[in-house]
Design an enzyme around this catalytic site. Structure first.
Site, mmCIF file in Angstrom:
data_model
loop_
_atom_site.group_PDB
_atom_site.id
_atom_site.type_symbol
_atom_site.label_atom_id
_atom_site.label_comp_id
_atom_site.label_asym_id
_atom_site.label_seq_id
_atom_site.Cartn_x
_atom_site.Cartn_y
_atom_site.Cartn_z
ATOM 1 N N ASP A 290 -11.429 18.265 -29.677
ATOM 2 C CA ASP A 290 -12.018 16.942 -29.486
ATOM 3 C C ASP A 290 -13.257 16.989 -28.599
ATOM 4 O O ASP A 290 -14.229 16.271 -28.834
ATOM 5 C CB ASP A 290 -10.985 15.994 -28.876
ATOM 6 C CG ASP A 290 -9.921 15.576 -29.877
ATOM 7 O OD1 ASP A 290 -10.164 15.701 -31.092
ATOM 8 O OD2 ASP A 290 -8.840 15.133 -29.449
ATOM 9 N N GLU B 109 -15.453 7.065 -23.551
ATOM 10 C CA GLU B 109 -15.354 6.127 -22.439
ATOM 11 C C GLU B 109 -16.382 6.422 -21.369
ATOM 12 O O GLU B 109 -16.905 7.535 -21.268
ATOM 13 C CB GLU B 109 -13.954 6.147 -21.811
ATOM 14 C CG GLU B 109 -13.653 7.314 -20.889
ATOM 15 C CD GLU B 109 -13.230 8.575 -21.584
ATOM 16 O OE1 GLU B 109 -13.668 9.668 -21.156
ATOM 17 O OE2 GLU B 109 -12.463 8.487 -22.556
ATOM 18 N N ALA C 83 -12.293 4.147 -30.532
ATOM 19 C CA ALA C 83 -12.100 5.559 -30.861
ATOM 20 C C ALA C 83 -11.631 6.355 -29.657
ATOM 21 O O ALA C 83 -10.885 7.330 -29.788
ATOM 22 C CB ALA C 83 -13.391 6.156 -31.410
ATOM 23 N N ASN D 177 -8.193 6.630 -21.517
ATOM 24 C CA ASN D 177 -7.745 5.250 -21.410
ATOM 25 C C ASN D 177 -6.236 5.128 -21.573
ATOM 26 O O ASN D 177 -5.564 4.438 -20.799
ATOM 27 C CB ASN D 177 -8.455 4.402 -22.468
ATOM 28 C CG ASN D 177 -7.928 2.986 -22.560
ATOM 29 O OD1 ASN D 177 -8.150 2.166 -21.694
ATOM 30 N ND2 ASN D 177 -7.214 2.700 -23.645
#
Length: 255
Positions: free
Chosen positions: A44, A115, A152, A158
């Protein structure tokens, strides 16, 4: 679609580099600026770096997991790659724009597909004022930090901070406290994607705060503005059976 020109890019891990070597030996490939699609091989974190690095090219990105979690990635398979990509579904992701004022008059500007997070730099809690669309919503939050996530990114940092999981296309952003001491019961809010959020650091000399936008980090900020930048976008491709929207929905029912 089956004759797409492919650019392979890979993370630094041995598994990612090995995958790139095999795929480049199996398929014709070109530079990213000449490609119709960019295939990202890694985890990721590498996927986020790929979206950032090639954002201006406006090329769709198809990620295949050669990392650990791989939430943003498709399953790694080498066969029938062009035919597979012809069946993909495209999701348009808009990043957050972060504009910060730092001590000494320095300015910092970055974007984030996951984020933007503020964090205390010392052992002392941060004191942060939170404004939404120029209205003060929290005059003083005492906390370890606070973050804003896109849909996303809502299953990443988060979610670890007990923020809400946001469906893609919901048109909202998540505002989540990180270990809030005061107000003790405040855990966050769901905001419209058009919201502009401003964080003002109180008592910044004694209680310094930093900010990160995805993997870009800046220290000693005194004011941070965050909003969704609709002028920027990246198209991410997913296998129909690996649709990101479905994966985010599934996360809400995992015990």
């Amino acid at each position: 679609m089956s004759h797409r020109k492919i650019a392979f890019v890979a993370g630094k891990s041995e598994s990612a580099q090995d995958a790139m070597s095999r795929l480049c030996g199996k398929y014709d490939h070109v530079r990213p600026d000449k490609a119709d699609v960019i295939v990202a091989l890694g985890g990721d974190g590498f996927m986020l770096r790929t979206l950032h690095k090639y954002l201006d090219l406006k090329k769709p990105v198809f990620g295949m997991n050669r990392g650990s979690v791989g939430f943003l990635m498709n399953e790694y398979r080498e066969d029938d790659l062009r035919e597979r990509m012809a069946r993909t579904q495209s999701i348009e992701l808009h990043p957050l724009r972060m504009e910060a004022e730092c001590k000494g008059g320095k300015k910092a500007n970055a974007i984030a597909f996951n984020e933007v997070s503020l964090f205390r730099e010392t052992g002392q809690a941060a004191h942060i004022r939170v404004c939404v669309d120029d209205v003060v919503r929290l005059p003083e939050m005492v906390c370890d930090g606070v973050l804003i996530s896109t849909p996303a990114g809502s299953t990443a940092y988060n979610m670890s901070a007990y923020g809400p999981i946001l469906p893609l296309g919901s048109g909202v952003l998540g505002l989540t406290a990180i270990s809030a001491y005061r107000p003790r019961r405040w855990r966050g809010a769901i905001l419209p994607h058009s919201a502009r959020v401003t964080f003002e650091i109180l008592n910044d000399d004694k209680r310094p705060v930093g900010v990160s936008a995805d993997f870009n980090e800046f220290r000693d900020v005194i004011k941070v503005k965050v909003y969704e930048d609709r002028s920027l976008y990246s198209n991410v491709l997913y296998d129909p059976e690996h649709n990101l929207e479905e994966r985010i929905l599934q996360e809400q029912f995992i015990g």
